[in-house]
Structures are given as C-alpha cells and as structure tokens.
Design a protein around this motif. Structure first.
Motif, PDB file in Angstrom:
ATOM      1  N   ALA A  74      -8.269   4.770  -0.539  1.00  0.00           N
ATOM      2  CA  ALA A  74      -9.209   4.808   0.706  1.00  0.00           C
ATOM      3  C   ALA A  74      -9.829   3.408   1.786  1.00  0.00           C
ATOM      4  O   ALA A  74      -9.725   3.635   2.559  1.00  0.00           O
ATOM      5  CB  ALA A  74     -10.357   6.404   0.788  1.00  0.00           C
ATOM      6  N   LEU A  83      -4.279   9.959   3.704  1.00  0.00           N
ATOM      7  CA  LEU A  83      -3.607   9.550   2.955  1.00  0.00           C
ATOM      8  C   LEU A  83      -2.799  11.187   2.469  1.00  0.00           C
ATOM      9  O   LEU A  83      -1.725  10.203   1.724  1.00  0.00           O
ATOM     10  CB  LEU A  83      -4.680   8.904   1.718  1.00  0.00           C
ATOM     11  CG  LEU A  83      -4.595   7.433   2.080  1.00  0.00           C
ATOM     12  CD1 LEU A  83      -5.053   6.330   1.200  1.00  0.00           C
ATOM     13  CD2 LEU A  83      -4.102   6.166   3.123  1.00  0.00           C
ATOM     14  N   GLY A  84      -2.723  11.762   2.124  1.00  0.00           N
ATOM     15  CA  GLY A  84      -2.497  12.868   2.042  1.00  0.00           C
ATOM     16  C   GLY A  84      -2.458  13.101   0.061  1.00  0.00           C
ATOM     17  O   GLY A  84      -1.553  13.173  -0.703  1.00  0.00           O
ATOM     18  N   LEU A  85      -3.245  11.969  -0.446  1.00  0.00           N
ATOM     19  CA  LEU A  85      -3.589  12.408  -1.984  1.00  0.00           C
ATOM     20  C   LEU A  85      -3.864  13.636  -1.962  1.00  0.00           C
ATOM     21  O   LEU A  85      -4.749  14.056  -1.692  1.00  0.00           O
ATOM     22  CB  LEU A  85      -4.503  11.445  -2.092  1.00  0.00           C
ATOM     23  CG  LEU A  85      -4.350  10.251  -2.571  1.00  0.00           C
ATOM     24  CD1 LEU A  85      -4.617   9.419  -2.143  1.00  0.00           C
ATOM     25  CD2 LEU A  85      -3.274   9.583  -3.071  1.00  0.00           C
ATOM     26  N   PRO A  86      -3.581  14.672  -3.322  1.00  0.00           N
ATOM     27  CA  PRO A  86      -4.003  15.744  -4.014  1.00  0.00           C
ATOM     28  C   PRO A  86      -5.407  16.048  -3.885  1.00  0.00           C
ATOM     29  O   PRO A  86      -5.859  15.029  -4.790  1.00  0.00           O
ATOM     30  CB  PRO A  86      -3.248  16.010  -5.419  1.00  0.00           C
ATOM     31  CG  PRO A  86      -2.574  14.226  -5.799  1.00  0.00           C
ATOM     32  CD  PRO A  86      -2.881  14.123  -4.648  1.00  0.00           C
ATOM     33  N   GLY A  87      -5.958  17.089  -3.371  1.00  0.00           N
ATOM     34  CA  GLY A  87      -7.206  17.234  -3.827  1.00  0.00           C
ATOM     35  C   GLY A  87      -7.798  17.971  -4.891  1.00  0.00           C
ATOM     36  O   GLY A  87      -7.471  17.857  -6.133  1.00  0.00           O
ATOM     37  N   GLN A 105      -8.674   7.705  -5.628  1.00  0.00           N
ATOM     38  CA  GLN A 105      -8.892   8.029  -3.674  1.00  0.00           C
ATOM     39  C   GLN A 105      -9.126   6.927  -3.234  1.00  0.00           C
ATOM     40  O   GLN A 105      -9.195   6.990  -2.976  1.00  0.00           O
ATOM     41  CB  GLN A 105      -9.079   9.435  -4.131  1.00  0.00           C
ATOM     42  CG  GLN A 105      -7.984  10.441  -5.298  1.00  0.00           C
ATOM     43  CD  GLN A 105      -8.928  11.896  -4.717  1.00  0.00           C
ATOM     44  OE1 GLN A 105      -9.706  12.261  -4.928  1.00  0.00           O
ATOM     45  NE2 GLN A 105      -8.151  12.719  -5.207  1.00  0.00           N
ATOM     46  N   GLY A 107      -2.947  10.884  -8.794  1.00  0.00           N
ATOM     47  CA  GLY A 107      -3.904  10.306  -7.186  1.00  0.00           C
ATOM     48  C   GLY A 107      -4.889  11.571  -7.017  1.00  0.00           C
ATOM     49  O   GLY A 107      -5.591  11.723  -6.096  1.00  0.00           O
ATOM     50  N   ARG A 108      -5.013  12.678  -8.249  1.00  0.00           N
ATOM     51  CA  ARG A 108      -6.511  13.561  -8.004  1.00  0.00           C
ATOM     52  C   ARG A 108      -7.399  12.795  -8.623  1.00  0.00           C
ATOM     53  O   ARG A 108      -8.576  12.994  -8.593  1.00  0.00           O
ATOM     54  CB  ARG A 108      -5.587  14.709  -8.994  1.00  0.00           C
ATOM     55  CG  ARG A 108      -5.103  15.748  -8.246  1.00  0.00           C
ATOM     56  CD  ARG A 108      -4.014  16.844  -9.576  1.00  0.00           C
ATOM     57  NE  ARG A 108      -3.321  16.867  -8.628  1.00  0.00           N
ATOM     58  CZ  ARG A 108      -3.179  18.199  -7.662  1.00  0.00           C
ATOM     59  NH1 ARG A 108      -4.332  18.652  -7.293  1.00  0.00           N
ATOM     60  NH2 ARG A 108      -2.066  18.899  -7.483  1.00  0.00           N
ATOM     61  N   LEU A 150       0.915   7.050  -6.627  1.00  0.00           N
ATOM     62  CA  LEU A 150      -0.159   7.695  -7.025  1.00  0.00           C
ATOM     63  C   LEU A 150      -0.496   9.731  -6.940  1.00  0.00           C
ATOM     64  O   LEU A 150      -1.322  10.006  -7.204  1.00  0.00           O
ATOM     65  CB  LEU A 150      -1.603   7.370  -5.950  1.00  0.00           C
ATOM     66  CG  LEU A 150      -2.252   6.370  -6.288  1.00  0.00           C
ATOM     67  CD1 LEU A 150      -3.404   6.006  -5.090  1.00  0.00           C
ATOM     68  CD2 LEU A 150      -2.818   6.217  -7.515  1.00  0.00           C
ATOM     69  N   LYS A 151       0.802  10.052  -5.826  1.00  0.00           N
ATOM     70  CA  LYS A 151       1.186  10.945  -5.805  1.00  0.00           C
ATOM     71  C   LYS A 151       2.036  11.333  -7.443  1.00  0.00           C
ATOM     72  O   LYS A 151       2.233  12.869  -6.441  1.00  0.00           O
ATOM     73  CB  LYS A 151       1.805  11.370  -4.054  1.00  0.00           C
ATOM     74  CG  LYS A 151       0.670  11.120  -3.108  1.00  0.00           C
ATOM     75  CD  LYS A 151       1.425  10.852  -2.191  1.00  0.00           C
ATOM     76  CE  LYS A 151       0.427  10.986  -0.848  1.00  0.00           C
ATOM     77  NZ  LYS A 151       0.588  10.997   0.633  1.00  0.00           N
ATOM     78  N   LEU A 195     -14.821   8.349   2.163  1.00  0.00           N
ATOM     79  CA  LEU A 195     -13.004   8.128   1.615  1.00  0.00           C
ATOM     80  C   LEU A 195     -12.618   8.913   0.873  1.00  0.00           C
ATOM     81  O   LEU A 195     -11.798   8.791   1.506  1.00  0.00           O
ATOM     82  CB  LEU A 195     -13.981   6.869   0.582  1.00  0.00           C
ATOM     83  CG  LEU A 195     -14.510   5.612   0.882  1.00  0.00           C
ATOM     84  CD1 LEU A 195     -14.883   4.789  -0.367  1.00  0.00           C
ATOM     85  CD2 LEU A 195     -13.897   4.937   1.668  1.00  0.00           C
ATOM     86  N   TRP A 255      -7.524   1.878   2.140  1.00  0.00           N
ATOM     87  CA  TRP A 255      -6.826   1.858   4.062  1.00  0.00           C
ATOM     88  C   TRP A 255      -8.033   1.052   5.414  1.00  0.00           C
ATOM     89  O   TRP A 255      -7.347   0.641   5.619  1.00  0.00           O
ATOM     90  CB  TRP A 255      -6.136   3.428   3.997  1.00  0.00           C
ATOM     91  CG  TRP A 255      -5.628   3.840   5.098  1.00  0.00           C
ATOM     92  CD1 TRP A 255      -4.847   3.756   5.367  1.00  0.00           C
ATOM     93  CD2 TRP A 255      -7.275   4.484   6.799  1.00  0.00           C
ATOM     94  NE1 TRP A 255      -4.715   4.112   7.074  1.00  0.00           N
ATOM     95  CE2 TRP A 255      -5.480   4.567   7.758  1.00  0.00           C
ATOM     96  CE3 TRP A 255      -7.704   4.289   6.773  1.00  0.00           C
ATOM     97  CZ2 TRP A 255      -6.159   5.230   8.804  1.00  0.00           C
ATOM     98  CZ3 TRP A 255      -8.206   5.398   7.994  1.00  0.00           C
ATOM     99  CH2 TRP A 255      -7.265   5.697   8.943  1.00  0.00           C
ATOM    100  N   VAL A 297     -10.410  10.590   3.922  1.00  0.00           N
ATOM    101  CA  VAL A 297      -9.207   9.013   3.960  1.00  0.00           C
ATOM    102  C   VAL A 297      -8.185   9.757   3.008  1.00  0.00           C
ATOM    103  O   VAL A 297      -7.099   9.663   3.960  1.00  0.00           O
ATOM    104  CB  VAL A 297      -9.598   8.095   4.099  1.00  0.00           C
ATOM    105  CG1 VAL A 297      -8.486   7.171   4.061  1.00  0.00           C
ATOM    106  CG2 VAL A 297     -11.089   7.634   5.321  1.00  0.00           C
ATOM    107  N   SER A 298      -9.334   9.438   1.863  1.00  0.00           N
ATOM    108  CA  SER A 298      -8.094  10.054   1.320  1.00  0.00           C
ATOM    109  C   SER A 298      -7.090  11.915   1.023  1.00  0.00           C
ATOM    110  O   SER A 298      -5.393  11.100   0.967  1.00  0.00           O
ATOM    111  CB  SER A 298      -8.995  10.493  -0.278  1.00  0.00           C
ATOM    112  OG  SER A 298      -7.927  10.708  -1.077  1.00  0.00           O
ATOM    113  N   VAL A 319       0.549   4.179  -2.402  1.00  0.00           N
ATOM    114  CA  VAL A 319      -0.113   6.197  -2.756  1.00  0.00           C
ATOM    115  C   VAL A 319       1.219   6.703  -2.634  1.00  0.00           C
ATOM    116  O   VAL A 319       0.839   7.712  -3.389  1.00  0.00           O
ATOM    117  CB  VAL A 319      -0.317   5.335  -0.857  1.00  0.00           C
ATOM    118  CG1 VAL A 319      -0.629   6.940  -0.723  1.00  0.00           C
ATOM    119  CG2 VAL A 319      -1.661   4.739  -0.340  1.00  0.00           C
ATOM    120  N   PHE A 378       0.786  -0.957  -0.265  1.00  0.00           N
ATOM    121  CA  PHE A 378      -0.044   0.326   0.146  1.00  0.00           C
ATOM    122  C   PHE A 378       0.899   1.244   0.195  1.00  0.00           C
ATOM    123  O   PHE A 378       0.696   2.379  -0.944  1.00  0.00           O
ATOM    124  CB  PHE A 378      -1.058  -0.170   1.274  1.00  0.00           C
ATOM    125  CG  PHE A 378      -1.995   1.558   1.066  1.00  0.00           C
ATOM    126  CD1 PHE A 378      -3.001   1.532   0.062  1.00  0.00           C
ATOM    127  CD2 PHE A 378      -2.000   2.029   2.278  1.00  0.00           C
ATOM    128  CE1 PHE A 378      -3.550   2.533   0.285  1.00  0.00           C
ATOM    129  CE2 PHE A 378      -2.613   2.748   2.437  1.00  0.00           C
ATOM    130  CZ  PHE A 378      -3.639   3.680   1.260  1.00  0.00           C
TER     131      PHE A 378
END
Lengths: 366, 387
Positions: free
Chosen positions: A272, B383-387, A268, A262-263, A251-252, B375, A275, B378-379, A248, A244
């Motif tokens: 999530a 997880l700090g994924l971009p918004g 996402q 990751g956008r 994805l970034k 979700l 997780w 959480v994301s 992640v 995982f």
C-alpha cells in the motif's frame, strides 16, 4: 487525463502488449541485440517517432504530455527502442533551430529513418557543464577531440549530438556517427540496452554541423535535456507500475503457511505504501509533461521534481518487487531482475536523484 | 468556459479583494491564534476580522463552491482555484475556517434533505454556528464503527446516552454531528445513525483533555439522557455509516492538506536556513527530500481535487492523501525542530510555538484514521489484497 490521452494510452498498450512485452527485451538480450528495426519502423508508422516533430516537417507533434504517455507505457514492459534519444531528445533539440537542415533531420526522425544518440557526459555522473571534449577552430570549421561515456543508443545511432567545449563556450554538434576519427565501443550494459563509449580523434566538423549557435549550446540543449528527463521520468513511473503489478498479482496467488501471502499485514502495508508513492509520483510526471507543453521556459523545477520522484519510486518498486517475490525474484528466468536493472540505469541517465533534488532546491530558493 | 472568462474573473476578483480586504487581514499569518472559527459565542479579535468575515460571507466566498441558496457562490473548481490564488497573492487570512465548512457541509450537501440544507448550511457559511465532530469513543479508536453511544426511540425524539472522546473544540462548539447506535440488534455498520445535536441541550457536558503540546483542543463529551428530534438524522436512519464514510473522505483531505508544501507556500529549506542558519549536511539532505515530496504531494492534492470535480469524488484514495500528507507534516516539523536546536526546546522565546506545533503534528497520523488504517484501506479496497 483527456479523452485523447486515454485513447493514445489504450492504443499504445494494445500495440506494445503484442509487439514488445518483457519477453521481447529478453529475446533481444539472448540474441545479443539491442535494437529491433521492425519495432522502430512500426513506431514511426504510428506517428510515435514524430511525437515531437512539427507537422510541417511531417511529424504528429502531439507534445510532451503525449510523449510521456508513450514512454510510460513503454516503461511498463521495458520496451527497448531509441525513442527517448531520437524522438524526444534529438527532436526537441533540432526543433529549436530554424534551418533547412534541421527541418530535414526532423523529417527523417518522423519517418523513422534515423537514430540519434546524445553524447554529453564524460564522467560517471550527469554533468553537461563539465564537458572537456574540445572543439578547436580549424578554418571555417572545428576539430573535435575527446571522449564521451554512457552514450545511450550510441552503438545503434546513425548520428550523434555531441556537446563540446569551444573557445567561446559549450557548442552542440550534429555529426554522422561513422565520420572519420569517431570510434564507438558498445558497453555491456546491465539493462541489456544500448550504450557506448565514443572517442573523438581530430574529428572534422563544419559550421553547418553546429546545432544553434557556437558557444551557446544550452539554448538548444536545455529544452532537449528537460524533454528527455520528463519522458524518462514517465518511463520510470511506468517501470514502477509494471513491477508493482507483478508484485501485487504474486501477493494474491502465492501461498505460504497455507494462506496467500497477501493476507499478511506486514506485506499489505508495504504494498500500500508503494502504491501511495506511485500515485504521488504520477502527479509529478503528468505535471512535467503539461509544463513543457504550456510553459517550457519555466518547466525546470517541474521536470526535476518528476525525475527525482520517479527515480525514488522506481527504486522502491524494484527492491520491494524482488523482496516480496523471494528467491524466484533473484532468478534470471523471472522478469523482475530486468526491471531492477533498467531502473538502476534510468536512475543515472540524464541526472540522478541528487542532481534533480538540487535543481528543485535551487528553484525553491535554498 | 473560455480562458478569457477566467482572466476577467481573476481581474475582477483581484480588484474586489484589494478594495474589500481590511489591511490588518493581509499579513499572511495563518496560525491557530488568527483563525476565525465563528459561532454563537465567537469573540472577534478585531473589527477587521468581523468585517472581513461579513463581506466575504455576503458574496458567498467563505464557501465558494456551495450552491448560492445554501450560502455559497456556486463556483466551479476553476473559479474557486483562482479565488484561492488571489487570496494567497494578497496574503489574506482566511475569513472563516470550521468543521462545518470542511466536514459537515459536504456531508449535508450529499445526504441532507433540502430543508436540512436550508436550515444548517447558511449559518455555517456566515460563521454563525460552530460545529464539532462526535465520532470516536473510549474503546473505539480505529474501529470506528463499534459505536456504543445509543439513541433510543421515544416518539418523535431519541434519548441519547453515551460518551465521545477526542471531540475537537467540543467546549467551544454550538452543535455536534455524532454517530449514534439506533439499532443494537443490527450488524455493527448497519445500526448507526448520523445525528445533529445542539450542545446547549440538557444533558450534554464536555471536559477538555490536556495534550502533550500543553493545549487542550480535544474534549471528552458526555450525553446523559439528551433529547434530540428524529428530524435531526442526516440520511436514512440506521444508515449513518454511509454519511460517516463520505464525511471521512473530506476530513482526510482536510488533514492531508496541512503538510503539503503547496506551490504557493514557502520552501522548507528557506525556512530552515532563516531559522537555524547554515544547515548541516544530513539535515540539508533530509530537507531536500522533504521538499521534493512536499511539492509532489501538493500536486497530487490538486490532481485529486480536479478529479473529484470531474465526477466520482476522491473516494478511497483519500486514504492515500491522508497518509502522505500527515506523514510528510511530521517529517517537516521534525526538521524544523532540528534546525531550531536548543532554542526550539522552550514554550516561549523567539521560536515559541514551534514545539507545540511539532507535538501537535503527531496527532495528524492518528486522527481521522491512523496511517496504518489508511494503508489497510488502500491494501484492501484499492489493491484488492485479501482481508
């Protein structure tokens, strides 16, 4: 987690990041090896091989929760060693027995001087009660005849714990792996780790070789299997976490259509969900270790719950890991495949999802 | 605290409950009909229900973890857990349940002034005042912060105008905790205040919404020039979003608990067998997975409660608990309907209520933030994924 547990976790991570990252497994595989003796000796020096060995036999006796923490950290980077077979399963079996021989064997485990493998299954699924390997009484001892498959760490093992059928019921034997009549054939395992088929042709075993009581293997074996299942669940939870983390991070950084993937909400939400699944599994894994330490006689449901959950979460983590990485996830040069293959082997070892879900159901009365 | 202390507490608690819990309150029934919500206009279904509430409230055991001066018993988590276990052991009904206990109380404890706590918490603990929650508005579902209900300053008061929707039990509640816009020029999260409003105030009206389950637990609530003292703001004016978010974590925990087959509760498989006889292979397989997940989610709720007490609270992880708990609850009720077969398809009969419960669970993954919003939380935040 307690302060001691956090310290153990940090120490383990620090050591393993240096000594056994995923590239260590890759190196062993490419060299055609399944064991790093130096790594095993280091684990002994840190007290890990004695994690379940009583202190009077020279162990650190940190308990099952601690063994789970170590296995969890090992899982994150797919650390290859006979830790589960020897330090968890064999040590738990042997400590059920009050004999000088068992104490001496436990001391050897704590010192890292012996590798044990558990030879229990014969068919393509975990089913100790279906054992066909015969232990025929012969004078004061027995003669063992039959075959075992998927003996994890069976090629590297110095000794084997062998489950056999005697005329009074299942009996567990502790024999040297090179005894006359034993033939070991290493299997080319998908996870690049050690498992073997082991044939027994008229192998002599003495009464002293019996672990526990003749005809009553389960008194010794059940705690050992449950300890192994709980630690394996912890390893698989670690494996899921390792896969995982890679996913992640990818994805970034990975860009498609001009933006980080990751956008995309489709990804996402899947990340999530994974997780969320991992968090639930982590609870079951911790609970299993705690139950084995505090109330081992009533830990069956907790252990099976952990193994079942860890099996499904690890599967999801590696499937999503490959899919979200796309084509690169399919290449051998990339590490994700190692996670997927170890996840599949660990899913089967010591009972698959269905095996453990049924045990949970039985404990819950349906 | 030694385990001996806890053992003593358990023995004393067990003896006290044996002596004080009315027999009628020991049938283990915990459904909608038997809930005691309390409130100014509450009609007890029996003397036993009234007595049970009164003896428990007198000990502070309707809200065991709240401080004694605010109507609680000042218990830590270990003692609270023992009390809960002993109540389950006795099959006791809960003496009181309310949004005041689950949601407003924790928010007031975190953000309220001492005076507000003294004024509002003890009546909640005694079941004298029933609260409802005014968050959602027409047009603002998942985007909760786009609150349009406005509260305009008028001396020491606000004049509130607007409409709330999905207000659970607004028609039965005495008071409402509501999000209102007190600064229309600020950014959307910054101009909101958390306001306590008496439902008896002039200009408040409610209208029940009939749901697919046939019942009407939710209402529309209208505010038409309602005068509310500014002293009723909890926390700082314009900063109600902080209070709202804190309260939401408690709301999500509350909703997530519904589906988790906590260790003390009955196995889904056993219920299914009793209900539908022999299960077919596919139903049984689904029930197995559901049972495994329910137990593990139950352990997760416990783990996070322990973590919350150890400090730091549950925080954003409440989104995970809510998502897992509500999705599980929906799966459980699908299985219960399936096992019931055609007998579960009527509003009455031996399985009466099953269909209504099944339909009700569909709201679990919508109310308090949809699964998709959970979700996304959480994301982005975990997880700090971009918004």
């Amino acid at each position: 987690m307690s302060e001691d547990e956090t310290m153990l976790q940090d120490a383990a991570r620090g050591f393993l990041d240096g000594a056994a990252p995923v590239s260590h497994l890759r190196g062993l595989r490419d060299a055609g090896k399944t064991l790093d003796a130096k790594l095993w000796a280091d684990m002994a020096a840190m007290g890990w091989t004695g994690v379940l060995v009583p202190e009077d036999a020279g162990g650190s006796d940190m308990g099952h929760a601690a063994a789970g923490i170590l296995a969890n950290e090992m899982g994150k980077t797919l650390v290859t060693s006979p830790f589960l077979s020897t330090a968890v399963i064999a040590a738990t079996a042997l400590r059920q027995v009050a004999s000088d021989r068992a104490t001496a064997a436990l001391a050897q485990i704590a010192e890292g001087k012996v590798i044990y493998a558990l030879a229990v299954d014969e068919g393509h699924k975990h089913a100790p009660e279906n054992t066909q390997l015969q232990a025929v009484a012969d004078g004061n001892g027995f003669r063992l005849t039959g075959s075992k498959g998927f003996v994890v760490d069976g090629s590297n093992a110095d000794r084997l714990l062998v489950l056999a059928q005697s005329d009074t019921g299942l009996t567990l034997f502790d024999v040297p792996a090179d005894r006359d009549g034993i033939t070991r054939t290493a299997s080319a395992m998908i996870d690049a780790r050690d498992a073997a088929s082991v044939d027994f042709a008229d192998v002599q075993a003495t009464g002293d070789d019996v672990v526990g009581t003749v005809g009553d293997a389960m008194t010794v074996l059940r705690p050992a299997l449950e300890a192994g299942q709980a630690a394996l669940a912890a390893e698989m939870a670690g494996l899921a976490a390792g896969a995982f983390e890679m996913t992640v991070a990818y994805l970034k950084e990975r860009k498609q259509f001009g933006i980080e993937i990751g956008r995309f909400q489709a990804l996402q939400h899947r990340a999530a969900h994974l997780w969320c699944e991992s968090e639930v599994t982590a609870s079951a894994v911790r609970n299993a270790g705690r139950m084995l330490d505090e109330d081992a006689d009533n830990a069956t449901m907790a252990v099976s719950l952990a193994k079942a959950r860890a099996t499904s979460t690890a599967k999801l983590a590696v499937i999503e890991g490959v899919q979200m990485h796309g084509g690169i996830g399919m290449t051998d040069a990339f590490d994700m495949g190692f996670f997927m293959k170890r996840g599949r082997v660990a899913a089967e070892w010591l009972g698959d999802y269905g095996y453990h879900a049924e045990r949970v159901a039985a404990a819950r009365g349906f | 605290m030694s385990s001996t202390d806890l053992d003593t507490f358990r023995a004393e608690t067990r003896a006290w409950l044996e002596a004080n819990c009315p027999t009628e309150m020991r049938d283990g029934v915990r459904n909608e009909e038997t809930i005691c919500w309390g409130g100014r206009n509450w009609e007890f279904i029996s003397d036993a229900q009234r007595d049970w509430l009164n003896v428990m409230a007198a000990k502070g055991w309707t809200v065991p973890t709240w401080p004694v001066e605010y109507g609680g018993a000042g218990m830590d988590r270990a003692h609270d857990k023992i009390l809960s276990e002993e109540l389950v052991r006795l099959k006791a009904r809960l003496p009181l349940q309310s949004f005041g206990i689950w949601m407003l109380g924790p928010a007031l404890l975190a953000f309220g002034s001492h005076e507000q706590k003294l004024q509002y918490l003890p009546p909640i603990a005694r079941g004298e005042v029933r609260w409802c929650q005014g968050y959602s508005e027409p047009g603002a579902g998942s985007d909760l912060a786009s609150v349009q209900t406005k509260a305009d300053s008028d001396g020491d008061d606000y004049i509130v105008n607007g409409q709330k929707v999905w207000t659970s039990y607004a028609d039965k509640a005495d008071c409402i905790f509501a999000l209102v816009r007190t600064d229309r020029d600020a950014k959307k999260h910054l101009g909101i205040s958390f306001l306590l409003i008496d439902m008896d105030s002039k200009g408040v009206s409610t209208k029940p919404i009939r749901l697919i389950s046939g019942s009407s637990p939710f209402c529309e609530t209208f505010f038409d020039d309602v005068r509310v003292p500014k002293a009723n703001v909890v926390g700082m004016e314009h900063r109600g979003w902080d209070v709202a978010k804190h309260l939401l974590t408690h709301e999500r925990e509350m909703i997530s608990g519904g589906g988790a087959g906590l260790l003390g509760s009955r196995a889904l498989g056993a219920i299914l067998e009793e209900q539908g006889g022999e299960m077919d292979a596919s139903t049984r397989a689904e029930a197995l997975v559901c049972e495994v997940d329910a137990l593990a989610i139950g352990l997760t709720l416990e783990r996070y409660k322990d973590q919350a007490e150890a400090g730091g609270g549950v925080g954003d992880a409440s989104a995970m608990l809510k998502y897992q708990g509500t999705e599980l609850n929906k799966r459980r009720h699908e299985l219960l309907m399936s096992a019931g077969g055609t007998e579960a398809l009527t509003w009455d009969g031996t399985h009466g209520g099953l269909a209504a419960d099944w339909l009700r669970t569909k709201a679990n993954s919508i109310e308090g933030g949809t699964s998709e919003v959970m979700l996304s939380i959480v994301s982005r935040r975990i997880l700090g994924l971009p918004g």
